[in-house]
Motif scaffolding. Structure first.
Motif, PDB file in Angstrom:
ATOM      1  N   GLN A 112       0.827  -1.213   0.000  1.00  0.00           N
ATOM      2  CA  GLN A 112       0.000   0.000   0.000  1.00  0.00           C
ATOM      3  C   GLN A 112       0.866   1.269   0.000  1.00  0.00           C
ATOM      4  O   GLN A 112       0.658   2.205  -0.776  1.00  0.00           O
ATOM      5  CB  GLN A 112      -0.924   0.001   1.229  1.00  0.00           C
ATOM      6  CG  GLN A 112      -1.762   1.253   1.393  1.00  0.00           C
ATOM      7  CD  GLN A 112      -2.836   1.383   0.331  1.00  0.00           C
ATOM      8  OE1 GLN A 112      -3.842   0.679   0.361  1.00  0.00           O
ATOM      9  NE2 GLN A 112      -2.635   2.265  -0.637  1.00  0.00           N
ATOM     10  N   ALA A 113       1.866   1.293   0.869  1.00  0.00           N
ATOM     11  CA  ALA A 113       2.719   2.487   0.981  1.00  0.00           C
ATOM     12  C   ALA A 113       3.548   2.684  -0.288  1.00  0.00           C
ATOM     13  O   ALA A 113       3.788   3.813  -0.719  1.00  0.00           O
ATOM     14  CB  ALA A 113       3.631   2.361   2.192  1.00  0.00           C
ATOM     15  N   HIS A 114       3.943   1.584  -0.902  1.00  0.00           N
ATOM     16  CA  HIS A 114       4.726   1.684  -2.143  1.00  0.00           C
ATOM     17  C   HIS A 114       3.853   2.255  -3.267  1.00  0.00           C
ATOM     18  O   HIS A 114       4.252   3.169  -3.992  1.00  0.00           O
ATOM     19  CB  HIS A 114       5.278   0.298  -2.506  1.00  0.00           C
ATOM     20  CG  HIS A 114       6.246   0.320  -3.645  1.00  0.00           C
ATOM     21  ND1 HIS A 114       6.459  -0.765  -4.450  1.00  0.00           N
ATOM     22  CD2 HIS A 114       7.052   1.294  -4.135  1.00  0.00           C
ATOM     23  CE1 HIS A 114       7.357  -0.446  -5.378  1.00  0.00           C
ATOM     24  NE2 HIS A 114       7.735   0.789  -5.200  1.00  0.00           N
ATOM     25  N   LEU A 115       2.609   1.738  -3.366  1.00  0.00           N
ATOM     26  CA  LEU A 115       1.666   2.246  -4.379  1.00  0.00           C
ATOM     27  C   LEU A 115       1.411   3.732  -4.187  1.00  0.00           C
ATOM     28  O   LEU A 115       1.420   4.515  -5.136  1.00  0.00           O
ATOM     29  CB  LEU A 115       0.301   1.557  -4.199  1.00  0.00           C
ATOM     30  CG  LEU A 115       0.022   0.198  -4.800  1.00  0.00           C
ATOM     31  CD1 LEU A 115      -1.404  -0.227  -4.453  1.00  0.00           C
ATOM     32  CD2 LEU A 115       0.193   0.264  -6.322  1.00  0.00           C
ATOM     33  N   THR A 116       1.186   4.117  -2.943  1.00  0.00           N
ATOM     34  CA  THR A 116       0.795   5.507  -2.656  1.00  0.00           C
ATOM     35  C   THR A 116       1.968   6.469  -2.829  1.00  0.00           C
ATOM     36  O   THR A 116       1.821   7.548  -3.389  1.00  0.00           O
ATOM     37  CB  THR A 116       0.243   5.609  -1.212  1.00  0.00           C
ATOM     38  OG1 THR A 116      -0.805   4.656  -1.065  1.00  0.00           O
ATOM     39  CG2 THR A 116      -0.276   6.995  -0.894  1.00  0.00           C
ATOM     40  N   SER A 117       3.137   6.054  -2.340  1.00  0.00           N
ATOM     41  CA  SER A 117       4.283   6.983  -2.363  1.00  0.00           C
ATOM     42  C   SER A 117       4.894   7.115  -3.752  1.00  0.00           C
ATOM     43  O   SER A 117       5.462   8.145  -4.086  1.00  0.00           O
ATOM     44  CB  SER A 117       5.363   6.501  -1.397  1.00  0.00           C
ATOM     45  OG  SER A 117       5.914   5.278  -1.854  1.00  0.00           O
ATOM     46  N   LYS A 118       4.779   6.024  -4.517  1.00  0.00           N
ATOM     47  CA  LYS A 118       5.459   5.952  -5.833  1.00  0.00           C
ATOM     48  C   LYS A 118       6.977   6.088  -5.697  1.00  0.00           C
ATOM     49  O   LYS A 118       7.670   6.421  -6.652  1.00  0.00           O
ATOM     50  CB  LYS A 118       4.913   6.971  -6.828  1.00  0.00           C
ATOM     51  CG  LYS A 118       3.408   6.825  -7.054  1.00  0.00           C
ATOM     52  CD  LYS A 118       2.929   7.723  -8.183  1.00  0.00           C
ATOM     53  CE  LYS A 118       1.468   7.528  -8.492  1.00  0.00           C
ATOM     54  NZ  LYS A 118       0.557   7.838  -7.391  1.00  0.00           N
ATOM     55  N   PHE A 119       7.508   5.860  -4.513  1.00  0.00           N
ATOM     56  CA  PHE A 119       8.959   5.872  -4.299  1.00  0.00           C
ATOM     57  C   PHE A 119       9.542   4.588  -4.901  1.00  0.00           C
ATOM     58  O   PHE A 119       8.833   3.596  -5.087  1.00  0.00           O
ATOM     59  CB  PHE A 119       9.288   5.888  -2.798  1.00  0.00           C
ATOM     60  CG  PHE A 119       9.115   7.219  -2.110  1.00  0.00           C
ATOM     61  CD1 PHE A 119       8.539   8.309  -2.758  1.00  0.00           C
ATOM     62  CD2 PHE A 119       9.522   7.387  -0.788  1.00  0.00           C
ATOM     63  CE1 PHE A 119       8.383   9.531  -2.099  1.00  0.00           C
ATOM     64  CE2 PHE A 119       9.384   8.595  -0.130  1.00  0.00           C
ATOM     65  CZ  PHE A 119       8.811   9.670  -0.797  1.00  0.00           C
ATOM     66  N   PRO A 120      10.869   4.577  -5.143  1.00  0.00           N
ATOM     67  CA  PRO A 120      11.480   3.324  -5.611  1.00  0.00           C
ATOM     68  C   PRO A 120      11.296   2.207  -4.574  1.00  0.00           C
ATOM     69  O   PRO A 120      11.209   2.494  -3.370  1.00  0.00           O
ATOM     70  CB  PRO A 120      12.963   3.673  -5.741  1.00  0.00           C
ATOM     71  CG  PRO A 120      13.074   5.146  -5.596  1.00  0.00           C
ATOM     72  CD  PRO A 120      11.830   5.673  -4.991  1.00  0.00           C
ATOM     73  N   ARG A 121      11.239   0.973  -5.050  1.00  0.00           N
ATOM     74  CA  ARG A 121      10.951  -0.151  -4.136  1.00  0.00           C
ATOM     75  C   ARG A 121      11.997  -0.271  -3.026  1.00  0.00           C
ATOM     76  O   ARG A 121      11.699  -0.745  -1.934  1.00  0.00           O
ATOM     77  CB  ARG A 121      10.836  -1.463  -4.911  1.00  0.00           C
ATOM     78  CG  ARG A 121      12.169  -1.931  -5.485  1.00  0.00           C
ATOM     79  CD  ARG A 121      12.105  -3.326  -6.089  1.00  0.00           C
ATOM     80  NE  ARG A 121      13.421  -3.706  -6.576  1.00  0.00           N
ATOM     81  CZ  ARG A 121      13.995  -4.880  -6.391  1.00  0.00           C
ATOM     82  NH1 ARG A 121      13.353  -5.828  -5.741  1.00  0.00           N
ATOM     83  NH2 ARG A 121      15.190  -5.132  -6.865  1.00  0.00           N
ATOM     84  N   THR A 122      13.210   0.173  -3.292  1.00  0.00           N
ATOM     85  CA  THR A 122      14.290   0.045  -2.304  1.00  0.00           C
ATOM     86  C   THR A 122      14.130   1.018  -1.147  1.00  0.00           C
ATOM     87  O   THR A 122      14.854   0.946  -0.162  1.00  0.00           O
ATOM     88  CB  THR A 122      15.630   0.337  -2.993  1.00  0.00           C
ATOM     89  OG1 THR A 122      15.491   1.563  -3.728  1.00  0.00           O
ATOM     90  CG2 THR A 122      16.015  -0.782  -3.950  1.00  0.00           C
TER      91      THR A 122
END
Ligand SMILES: NC(=O)c1ccc[n+]([C@@H]2O[C@H](COP(=O)([O-])OP(=O)(O)OC[C@H]3O[C@@H](n4cnc5c(N)ncnc54)[C@H](O)[C@@H]3O)[C@@H](O)[C@H]2O)c1
Ligand SMILES: O=C(O)C[C@H](O)C(=O)O
Length: 309
Positions: free
Chosen positions: A128-138
């Protein structure tokens, strides 16, 4: 270094306390939605500084994300903990909304931060946080492996009557009953654990580890916080001090272990850039099968989030 901890409940406040008294950051901002709670806990931790001799500044905030601006690391612990009889997955509908809105707020003010998720169900909240932030997975990673490994190491230390410091181990997979302990990679002062313990006793410890979170929920009516808060602080320390520690961490896999698009715990090198390398172990057939079961379970819960999006 500035670190924000969102959620000033049991895990968040413990994490902030460890970050302060171990002087892992210069400034720790604690945020909560409940009026005054974060301010009160941050003030209490600050008033402990002259007793325990540290100078990390702790600041509390009720939902004012301006105060979190420019954080290097953000730890998200906000969300419901489970009660006896519940699984971590039962928390998904409430916690996904909380993690989404908190992530939106933190990235607005700290666009270069590394985000560590603690809220459950852990692997899917990291998604969820990865989808929302759009930050790199690392830079969007979840804390569970350090905790699960610590439980395994503590149980082994007790059984073998040795210091927990001397036990090294790796656990992989999702943070749930399908987690994958790896006795082949468990050593006691460098000695393979299998040379020191009977197979049935080791199996019993592995089983206890898998249900370690539930054991504590049953005892306390809510979930654990001392070990989880310390584990999250240990991840922060590895990042802010660029320690290149090797820890099991939840991350979106991108071909490693032959897996794509699933968030799972795997051993990584953690440093100032977040996950700097995913370490690929040469798993045997049994270990691969356990990881596959774990992957299927996490994917099922990820699909619940996708359906509700
Ligand atoms: N990953 C792990 O290994 C691990 C370990 C322990 C706990 N957890 C999870 O961590 C979460 C927190 O557990 P806890 O024991 O600290 O719970 P807690 O109830 O003590 O604290 C949660 C806090 O989050 C706050 N909160 C709720 N919505 C918020 C929002 N929108 N913004 C800011 N704050 C908000 C609440 O007010 C509360 O103070 C739970 O989901 C739990 O399952 C994960
Ligand atoms: O068990 C829980 O619900 C909390 C956490 O995931 C834990 O393992 O302690």
């Amino acid at each position: 270094m500035k670190v924000t901890v969102v959620g000033a409940g049991n895990v968040g406040a413990t994490c902030a306390d460890v970050l302060a008294y171990r002087e892992i950051a210069n400034e720790v901002v604690l945020v909560d939605i409940k009026e005054g709670v974060a301010e009160g806990k941050a003030l209490d931790i600050w008033q402990k500084a002259p007793i325990n001799l540290y100078d990390t500044r702790t600041i509390g905030s009720t939902n004012d994300y301006e105060k979190t601006a420019g954080s290097d690391v953000i730890v998200i612990t906000s969300g419901l903990p489970r009660k006896p009889g519940m699984t971590r997955d039962d928390l998904i509908s409430t916690n996904a909304g909380i993690v989404k809105s908190v992530t939106e707020n933190v990235v607005k003010h700290s666009p270069d931060a590394i985000i560590i998720i603690v809220s459950n169900p852990l692997d899917v909240m990291t998604y969820q946080a990865h989808l929302t932030s759009k930050f790199p997975r690392t830079k969007v990673i979840g804390m569970a492996g350090i905790l699960d490994t610590a439980r395994y190491r503590a149980f082994l230390a007790e059984e073998l009557n040795v210091s927990p410091k001397d036990i090294q181990a790796v656990l992989m997979g999702g943070h749930g009953d399908t987690m994958v302990p790896l006795p082949r990679y468990t050593t006691v002062g460098g000695i393979p654990v299998t040379e020191l313990i009977d197979e049935d006793k080791l199996d019993a410890i592995i089983e206890r580890t898998k249900f370690g979170g539930g054991e504590l929920v049953k005892l306390m009516g809510t979930s654990a916080w001392y070990a989880p808060g310390s584990a999250a602080a240990q991840m922060v320390e590895a990042i802010v001090r660029d320690q290149k520690r090797v820890f099991p961490v939840c991350i979106k896999l991108d071909g490693e272990y032959g897996i794509n698009d699933c968030y799972l715990g795997v051993p990584v090198i953690l440093g100032k850039n977040g996950v700097e390398k995913v370490i690929e172990l040469d798993l045997n057939a049994d270990e691969k099968a356990l990881l596959e079961t774990s992957r299927k379970h996490v994917l099922e819960v990820m699909s619940v989030l996708d359906k509700n999006a």
